[in-house]
Design a protein around this motif. Structure first.
Motif, PDB file in Angstrom:
ATOM      1  N   HIS A   4      20.192  -0.487  10.660  1.00 27.22           N
ATOM      2  CA  HIS A   4      18.793  -0.765  10.330  1.00 27.22           C
ATOM      3  C   HIS A   4      18.169   0.313   9.459  1.00 27.22           C
ATOM      4  N   ASN A   5      18.884   0.818   8.479  1.00 19.81           N
ATOM      5  CA  ASN A   5      18.344   1.903   7.667  1.00 19.81           C
ATOM      6  C   ASN A   5      18.353   1.565   6.185  1.00 19.81           C
ATOM      7  N   GLY A   6      17.961   0.353   5.818  1.00 17.88           N
ATOM      8  CA  GLY A   6      17.952  -0.048   4.422  1.00 17.88           C
ATOM      9  C   GLY A   6      16.789   0.570   3.659  1.00 17.88           C
ATOM     10  N   PRO A   7      16.803   0.471   2.323  1.00 14.04           N
ATOM     11  CA  PRO A   7      15.731   1.063   1.516  1.00 14.04           C
ATOM     12  C   PRO A   7      14.386   0.358   1.675  1.00 14.04           C
ATOM     13  N   ARG A   8      14.374  -0.865   2.213  1.00 17.27           N
ATOM     14  CA  ARG A   8      13.110  -1.586   2.384  1.00 17.27           C
ATOM     15  C   ARG A   8      12.694  -1.690   3.840  1.00 17.27           C
ATOM     16  N   LYS A   9      13.220  -0.827   4.694  1.00 14.47           N
ATOM     17  CA  LYS A   9      12.816  -0.884   6.096  1.00 14.47           C
ATOM     18  C   LYS A   9      11.356  -0.452   6.238  1.00 14.47           C
ATOM     19  N   LYS A  10      10.676  -1.017   7.208  1.00  8.83           N
ATOM     20  CA  LYS A  10       9.266  -0.732   7.507  1.00  8.83           C
ATOM     21  C   LYS A  10       8.337  -1.097   6.346  1.00  8.83           C
ATOM     22  N   THR A  11       8.659  -2.149   5.600  1.00  6.58           N
ATOM     23  CA  THR A  11       7.811  -2.553   4.477  1.00  6.58           C
ATOM     24  C   THR A  11       7.224  -3.943   4.688  1.00  6.58           C
ATOM     25  N   ARG A  12       7.253  -4.439   5.900  1.00  6.46           N
ATOM     26  CA  ARG A  12       6.795  -5.804   6.156  1.00  6.46           C
ATOM     27  C   ARG A  12       5.348  -6.010   5.723  1.00  6.46           C
ATOM     28  N   TYR A  13       4.491  -5.066   5.988  1.00  2.00           N
ATOM     29  CA  TYR A  13       3.086  -5.199   5.623  1.00  2.00           C
ATOM     30  C   TYR A  13       2.760  -4.433   4.349  1.00  2.00           C
ATOM     31  N   LYS A  14       3.502  -3.388   4.068  1.00  2.00           N
ATOM     32  CA  LYS A  14       3.232  -2.562   2.894  1.00  2.00           C
ATOM     33  C   LYS A  14       3.466  -3.328   1.597  1.00  2.00           C
ATOM     34  N   VAL A  43       2.583   0.599  -8.020  1.00  2.00           N
ATOM     35  CA  VAL A  43       2.242  -0.505  -7.130  1.00  2.00           C
ATOM     36  C   VAL A  43       3.477  -1.399  -7.079  1.00  2.00           C
ATOM     37  N   VAL A  44       4.249  -1.284  -6.014  1.00  5.81           N
ATOM     38  CA  VAL A  44       5.522  -1.995  -5.922  1.00  5.81           C
ATOM     39  C   VAL A  44       5.274  -3.495  -5.841  1.00  5.81           C
ATOM     40  N   ASN A  45       5.944  -4.242  -6.721  1.00  5.95           N
ATOM     41  CA  ASN A  45       5.882  -5.701  -6.717  1.00  5.95           C
ATOM     42  C   ASN A  45       7.124  -6.198  -5.980  1.00  5.95           C
ATOM     43  N   SER A  46       6.937  -6.727  -4.791  1.00  6.33           N
ATOM     44  CA  SER A  46       8.069  -7.075  -3.937  1.00  6.33           C
ATOM     45  C   SER A  46       8.862  -8.270  -4.438  1.00  6.33           C
ATOM     46  N   SER A  47       8.326  -9.040  -5.388  1.00  4.03           N
ATOM     47  CA  SER A  47       9.067 -10.187  -5.905  1.00  4.03           C
ATOM     48  C   SER A  47      10.071  -9.782  -6.978  1.00  4.03           C
ATOM     49  N   VAL A  48      10.043  -8.521  -7.409  1.00  4.37           N
ATOM     50  CA  VAL A  48      10.998  -8.003  -8.393  1.00  4.37           C
ATOM     51  C   VAL A  48      11.757  -6.869  -7.724  1.00  4.37           C
ATOM     52  N   GLN A  49      13.062  -7.080  -7.488  1.00  6.83           N
ATOM     53  CA  GLN A  49      13.836  -6.070  -6.784  1.00  6.83           C
ATOM     54  C   GLN A  49      14.409  -5.009  -7.716  1.00  6.83           C
ATOM     55  N   LYS A  50      14.661  -5.368  -8.973  1.00 10.25           N
ATOM     56  CA  LYS A  50      15.248  -4.402  -9.900  1.00 10.25           C
ATOM     57  C   LYS A  50      14.231  -3.335 -10.280  1.00 10.25           C
ATOM     58  N   GLY A  51      14.677  -2.108 -10.326  1.00 11.82           N
ATOM     59  CA  GLY A  51      13.814  -1.018 -10.760  1.00 11.82           C
ATOM     60  C   GLY A  51      12.695  -0.707  -9.793  1.00 11.82           C
ATOM     61  N   MET A  52      12.880  -1.056  -8.525  1.00 10.24           N
ATOM     62  CA  MET A  52      11.843  -0.831  -7.521  1.00 10.24           C
ATOM     63  C   MET A  52      11.927   0.610  -7.015  1.00 10.24           C
ATOM     64  N   PRO A  53      10.828   1.363  -7.096  1.00  7.81           N
ATOM     65  CA  PRO A  53      10.859   2.722  -6.556  1.00  7.81           C
ATOM     66  C   PRO A  53      10.874   2.709  -5.032  1.00  7.81           C
ATOM     67  N   LYS A  83       8.541  15.615  -8.175  1.00  8.16           N
ATOM     68  CA  LYS A  83       9.671  14.691  -8.138  1.00  8.16           C
ATOM     69  C   LYS A  83       9.626  13.746  -9.327  1.00  8.16           C
ATOM     70  N   THR A  84      10.803  13.278  -9.722  1.00  9.49           N
ATOM     71  CA  THR A  84      10.923  12.318 -10.809  1.00  9.49           C
ATOM     72  C   THR A  84      11.240  10.949 -10.216  1.00  9.49           C
ATOM     73  N   VAL A  85      10.442   9.960 -10.580  1.00 10.47           N
ATOM     74  CA  VAL A  85      10.621   8.593 -10.102  1.00 10.47           C
ATOM     75  C   VAL A  85      10.944   7.724 -11.303  1.00 10.47           C
ATOM     76  N   ILE A  86      11.937   6.853 -11.156  1.00 11.53           N
ATOM     77  CA  ILE A  86      12.308   5.919 -12.216  1.00 11.53           C
ATOM     78  C   ILE A  86      11.947   4.520 -11.735  1.00 11.53           C
ATOM     79  N   ALA A  87      11.080   3.837 -12.493  1.00 10.97           N
ATOM     80  CA  ALA A  87      10.610   2.515 -12.079  1.00 10.97           C
ATOM     81  C   ALA A  87      10.426   1.628 -13.296  1.00 10.97           C
ATOM     82  N   ARG A  88      10.665   0.355 -13.098  1.00  9.81           N
ATOM     83  CA  ARG A  88      10.439  -0.617 -14.165  1.00  9.81           C
ATOM     84  C   ARG A  88       8.945  -0.910 -14.290  1.00  9.81           C
ATOM     85  N   PRO A  89       8.518  -1.430 -15.453  1.00 17.79           N
ATOM     86  CA  PRO A  89       7.079  -1.623 -15.685  1.00 17.79           C
ATOM     87  C   PRO A  89       6.412  -2.643 -14.769  1.00 17.79           C
ATOM     88  N   GLN A  90       7.181  -3.532 -14.111  1.00 14.17           N
ATOM     89  CA  GLN A  90       6.574  -4.488 -13.189  1.00 14.17           C
ATOM     90  C   GLN A  90       5.937  -3.779 -12.003  1.00 14.17           C
TER      91      GLN A  90
END
Length: 96
Positions: A4-14, A43-53, A83-90
């Motif tokens: 249970h340690n995936g990168p999207r854990k604890k994001t149900r409401y976030k 602002v993470v867009n959960s419908s786009v998984q690629k390039g998600m910070p 820190k350096t974050v790499i994210a797509r424009p979505q």
């Protein structure tokens, strides 16, 4: 037991979107351009998984330092660390 340690854990409401905001984002969010030194909000867009910070950077503001492929590189202050974050424009929104 399951792992249970995936990168999207604890994001149900976030990462939850409003009712009328569901689905894919408009094309304008994909082709938006930023200048080096410009401030942007993550602002993470959960419908786009690629390039998600990572979820810990959701809601933070960073400075654009360059482009890497289709994604943008940002610098963010996390406490005393920079820190350096790499994210797509979505997942980015220009600061007004």
């Amino acid at each position: 037991m399951a792992h249970h340690n995936g990168p999207r854990k604890k994001t149900r409401y976030k990462f939850k979107k409003e009712l009328r905001q569901r689905g894919l984002p408009p094309v304008t969010s994909v082709i938006q351009q930023f200048e080096v030194g410009e401030k942007v909000h993550i602002v993470v867009n959960s419908s786009v998984q690629k390039g998600m910070p990572h979820r810990r950077f959701h809601g933070l503001t960073g400075t654009v330092i360059g482009k890497r492929g289709r994604a943008w590189m940002l610098t963010i202050h996390d406490g005393n660390a920079e820190k350096t974050v790499i994210a797509r424009p979505q997942h980015l929104k220009a600061q007004k």
